[in-house]
Design a protein around this motif. Structure first.
Motif, PDB file in Angstrom:
ATOM      1  N   LYS A   1       0.858  -1.183   0.000  1.00 12.64           N
ATOM      2  CA  LYS A   1       0.000   0.000   0.000  1.00 12.64           C
ATOM      3  C   LYS A   1       0.893   1.231   0.000  1.00 12.64           C
ATOM      4  N   THR A   2       0.432   2.258  -0.692  1.00 12.64           N
ATOM      5  CA  THR A   2       1.178   3.515  -0.685  1.00 12.64           C
ATOM      6  C   THR A   2       0.797   4.323   0.552  1.00 12.64           C
ATOM      7  N   PHE A   3       1.551   5.360   0.800  1.00  8.39           N
ATOM      8  CA  PHE A   3       1.257   6.248   1.919  1.00  8.39           C
ATOM      9  C   PHE A   3      -0.147   6.837   1.786  1.00  8.39           C
ATOM     10  N   ILE A   4      -0.472   7.254   0.578  1.00  4.85           N
ATOM     11  CA  ILE A   4      -1.792   7.852   0.329  1.00  4.85           C
ATOM     12  C   ILE A   4      -2.897   6.853   0.635  1.00  4.85           C
ATOM     13  N   GLU A   5      -2.745   5.613   0.172  1.00  8.74           N
ATOM     14  CA  GLU A   5      -3.762   4.588   0.430  1.00  8.74           C
ATOM     15  C   GLU A   5      -3.939   4.371   1.921  1.00  8.74           C
TER      16      GLU A   5
END
Length: 128
Positions: free
Chosen positions: A69-73
């Motif tokens: 998962k990305t930081f944004i997610e």
């Protein structure tokens, strides 16, 4: 909000694919998730990366490689659970699934542990 990160942290520590990973990286991921948990309302990538003395791109890459998962997610899921409970007519089960919890019972337990009430009571209290 902390529910998502607690769930991710549990999954991360239980993940068999991470067994050979250096202890340092596991510790850093745990610290990042704890930090994100505590600061979910005001969290931004640059501030988090700076806190850990990382470049924002490195932090994003580290999370993506280790949690998929990305930081944004991660930050969006964290904010969404309480927001959805406060502002929608979705059931708690629907919100748990929409915010990334595979097991609704884990969502209930974690939410109650952090907020002191069940998600249903939280939703009812905020909608009254």
């Amino acid at each position: 909000m902390l529910l998502l990160f607690t769930d991710l942290l549990r999954i991360y520590h239980d993940s068999p694919s991470k067994i050979d990973q250096p202890t340092f990286t596991k510790g850093v991921i745990s610290e990042i998730l704890d930090y994100m948990e505590k600061n979910y309302e005001t969290i931004i990538l640059e501030k988090t990366a700076n806190y850990f003395h990382f470049h924002p791109n490195h932090l994003t890459r580290l999370l993506k490689q280790n949690l998929n998962k990305t930081f944004i997610e991660l930050s969006h899921q964290l904010k969404n659970a309480c927001t959805m409970l406060e502002n929608t007519d979705f059931t708690v089960d629907q919100i748990a699934h929409k915010t990334g919890y595979a097991k609704v019972t884990f969502f209930y337990k974690t939410f109650k542990k952090f907020h002191g009430v069940t998600p249903a009571k939280y939703q009812k209290k905020t909608n009254d």
